[in-house]
Design a protein around this motif. Structure first.
Motif, mmCIF file in Angstrom:
data_model
loop_
_atom_site.group_PDB
_atom_site.id
_atom_site.type_symbol
_atom_site.label_atom_id
_atom_site.label_comp_id
_atom_site.label_asym_id
_atom_site.label_seq_id
_atom_site.Cartn_x
_atom_site.Cartn_y
_atom_site.Cartn_z
ATOM 1 N N THR A 1 50.436 34.572 52.375
ATOM 2 C CA THR A 1 50.324 34.374 50.855
ATOM 3 C C THR A 1 51.430 35.128 50.388
ATOM 4 O O THR A 1 51.919 36.270 50.800
ATOM 5 C CB THR A 1 48.983 34.682 50.444
ATOM 6 O OG1 THR A 1 48.982 34.564 49.032
ATOM 7 C CG2 THR A 1 48.588 36.449 50.671
ATOM 8 N N GLU A 2 52.025 34.636 49.345
ATOM 9 C CA GLU A 2 52.919 35.419 48.520
ATOM 10 C C GLU A 2 52.179 36.575 47.836
ATOM 11 O O GLU A 2 50.841 36.675 47.574
ATOM 12 C CB GLU A 2 53.437 34.635 47.198
ATOM 13 C CG GLU A 2 54.760 34.034 47.504
ATOM 14 C CD GLU A 2 55.942 34.864 47.860
ATOM 15 O OE1 GLU A 2 55.783 36.066 47.328
ATOM 16 O OE2 GLU A 2 56.843 34.412 48.537
ATOM 17 N N LYS A 3 52.946 37.612 47.308
ATOM 18 C CA LYS A 3 52.562 38.822 46.891
ATOM 19 C C LYS A 3 51.952 38.456 45.392
ATOM 20 O O LYS A 3 52.650 37.600 44.798
ATOM 21 C CB LYS A 3 53.144 39.889 46.936
ATOM 22 C CG LYS A 3 54.645 39.663 46.441
ATOM 23 C CD LYS A 3 54.860 39.720 44.923
ATOM 24 C CE LYS A 3 56.170 39.162 44.370
ATOM 25 N NZ LYS A 3 56.124 38.801 43.024
ATOM 26 N N PRO A 4 51.055 39.198 44.682
ATOM 27 C CA PRO A 4 50.167 39.995 45.234
ATOM 28 C C PRO A 4 48.937 39.365 46.183
ATOM 29 O O PRO A 4 48.671 38.101 45.942
ATOM 30 C CB PRO A 4 49.512 40.881 44.013
ATOM 31 C CG PRO A 4 49.626 39.933 43.003
ATOM 32 C CD PRO A 4 50.891 39.117 43.164
ATOM 33 N N LEU A 5 48.593 39.895 47.050
ATOM 34 C CA LEU A 5 47.410 39.410 47.816
ATOM 35 C C LEU A 5 46.378 38.680 47.035
ATOM 36 O O LEU A 5 45.988 37.695 47.082
ATOM 37 C CB LEU A 5 46.926 40.520 48.861
ATOM 38 C CG LEU A 5 45.421 40.159 49.515
ATOM 39 C CD1 LEU A 5 45.848 38.920 50.301
ATOM 40 C CD2 LEU A 5 45.022 41.184 50.193
ATOM 41 N N VAL A 6 45.819 39.449 46.145
ATOM 42 C CA VAL A 6 44.876 39.233 45.122
ATOM 43 C C VAL A 6 44.942 40.164 43.957
ATOM 44 O O VAL A 6 45.811 41.057 43.704
ATOM 45 C CB VAL A 6 43.497 39.057 45.631
ATOM 46 C CG1 VAL A 6 43.065 37.970 46.516
ATOM 47 C CG2 VAL A 6 43.077 40.380 46.608
ATOM 48 N N THR A 7 43.874 40.034 43.027
ATOM 49 C CA THR A 7 43.947 40.904 41.759
ATOM 50 C C THR A 7 43.213 41.945 41.732
ATOM 51 O O THR A 7 43.094 42.816 40.755
ATOM 52 C CB THR A 7 44.078 40.040 40.553
ATOM 53 O OG1 THR A 7 42.897 39.273 40.695
ATOM 54 C CG2 THR A 7 45.398 39.007 40.476
ATOM 55 N N THR A 8 42.260 42.244 42.750
ATOM 56 C CA THR A 8 41.285 43.144 42.654
ATOM 57 C C THR A 8 41.058 43.816 44.034
ATOM 58 O O THR A 8 41.247 42.931 45.052
ATOM 59 C CB THR A 8 40.061 42.634 42.195
ATOM 60 O OG1 THR A 8 39.271 41.871 42.853
ATOM 61 C CG2 THR A 8 39.975 42.223 40.727
ATOM 62 N N LEU A 9 40.809 44.846 44.235
ATOM 63 C CA LEU A 9 40.391 45.553 45.525
ATOM 64 C C LEU A 9 39.272 44.841 46.172
ATOM 65 O O LEU A 9 39.171 44.690 47.461
ATOM 66 C CB LEU A 9 40.185 47.066 45.368
ATOM 67 C CG LEU A 9 41.570 47.722 45.287
ATOM 68 C CD1 LEU A 9 40.936 49.270 45.169
ATOM 69 C CD2 LEU A 9 42.615 47.521 46.341
ATOM 70 N N ASP A 10 38.072 44.347 45.388
ATOM 71 C CA ASP A 10 36.932 43.807 45.778
ATOM 72 C C ASP A 10 37.420 42.601 46.608
ATOM 73 O O ASP A 10 36.906 42.172 47.544
ATOM 74 C CB ASP A 10 35.874 43.705 44.873
ATOM 75 C CG ASP A 10 35.322 44.925 44.629
ATOM 76 O OD1 ASP A 10 35.435 45.853 45.457
ATOM 77 O OD2 ASP A 10 34.473 44.935 43.322
#
Length: 344
Positions: free
Chosen positions: A99-108
């Protein structure tokens, strides 16, 4: 008779501006793009005309593509808020994910994807392509070889004028903390990669630039402390006027025995020079060895090799969650005015 291994079959999700720029990247030896996904009909028409794919290999949803096209992996090149659902869908279908960055938008959400990749026994990797640039690789080697002694401080500055780069409704102009979310992830990940150190605390401030199309803060300054006690000063601006740095930023590493400067040019992120400065000595230009596969090609090749070997890549989600934590810690500090200890 030698047996030629089958290429890694990839479904690409996302054919926006940056997604289309992957057209030439997904031509690495041992990789085959077997289908594309985009909800926009015009994007799918573009894929038929440009990528040589039949209309039967262009889909509006990832679910449909996964059902109809045999594949080994999914490449996600879509806006950040869509990454979690797409990656979960791909992993649940038994596919590896880049996946392109960012991985996701929250740590959860990041922890959820890491757990999902472990359950599926599949590679989940983030394309942190800045790590795969010649000067970045060289800096890591020089610091590891102790050319400036124990690290005491780092200065990073990235200035770019992005005010007219995108269409007026581009998600970057509308998102909160656009520079931090979409750009700082590169620099914070590079910081970890080249120093081998982690960030212990962050104090950051962001601000609006009224003569720009950014609805929220396109500029940031941050003070970070590394786990060896070194101090990092970081400045970023996506509405800079009159001066631009390389996308990589300008870096200065201060050690007990000298300084290492990494500079580049605004229009070529692959071009970078390294200068060693020691007290009482003339500046010394250090060599930057070329890379066989660099930038996104290097990231894709690393993904291909990780899938083939089963070994965890350097920018796996399990590692990248620490870079994401710095980004989110920076945002938390901006919004609260407090010193934040990022925790992955």
């Amino acid at each position: 008779m030698s047996h030629q291994p089958r290429p890694l079959r990839i479904i690409q999700a996302g054919l926006g501006g940056f997604g289309r720029s992957w057209a030439d990247v997904v031509r690495v030896d041992g990789v085959e793009r077997v289908a594309v996904v985009d909800p926009a009909p015009e994007a799918r028409d573009w894929a038929v005309a440009t990528l040589g794919l039949g209309a039967d290999r262009c889909f509006a949803t990832l679910d449909e593509a996964l059902k109809k096209v045999p594949a080994d992996a999914v490449l996600i090149v879509t806006p950040p808020e869509t990454h979690h659902q797409l990656a979960k869908t791909a992993l649940a279908a038994g596919k590896h994910v880049l996946t392109e960055k960012p991985l996701v938008t929250t740590l959860d959400a990041a922890r959820d994807l890491v757990a999902a990749s472990e359950v599926a026994h599949r590679i989940l990797m983030v394309s942190q392509n800045y790590r795969f640039r010649p000067a970045a690789m060289a800096v890591r080697e020089y610091l590891a070889n102790d050319v400036i002694g124990a690290l005491t401080a780092v200065r990073v500055r990235c200035l770019r004028d992005m005010r007219g780069r995108y269409a007026a409704d581009n998600f970057r102009y509308l998102m909160r903390h656009p520079f931090v979310v979409d750009m700082s992830i590169h620099h914070f990940d590079l910081l970890r990669a080249v120093t081998g150190l982690e960030v212990e605390s962050i104090y950051a401030r962001g601000w609006r630039v009224p003569d720009s199309p950014f609805r929220y803060d396109p500029a940031v300054s941050a003070l970070l402390t590394l786990n060896n006690g070194a101090t990092v000063t970081y400045d970023g601006d996506w509405a800079s006027v009159g001066m631009e740095t390389s996308w990589n930023g300008e870096w200065e590493f201060t050690g007990e025995r000298g300084r290492l400067r990494w500079t580049g040019v605004p229009d070529d992120a692959m071009d970078g020079s390294l200068t060693l400065l020691r007290p009482g000595s003339d500046p010394e230009m250090l060599p930057v060895p070329p890379l066989a596969t660099a930038d996104r090609v290097g990231a894709l090749a690393a993904f291909r090799d990780a899938v083939a070997s089963g070994e965890e890549p350097a920018t796996s989600a399990r590692d990248n969650i620490r870079s994401l934590a710095i980004v989110l810690g920076c945002i938390a500090s901006i919004e609260t005015g407090q010193v934040i200890s990022p925790g992955a």
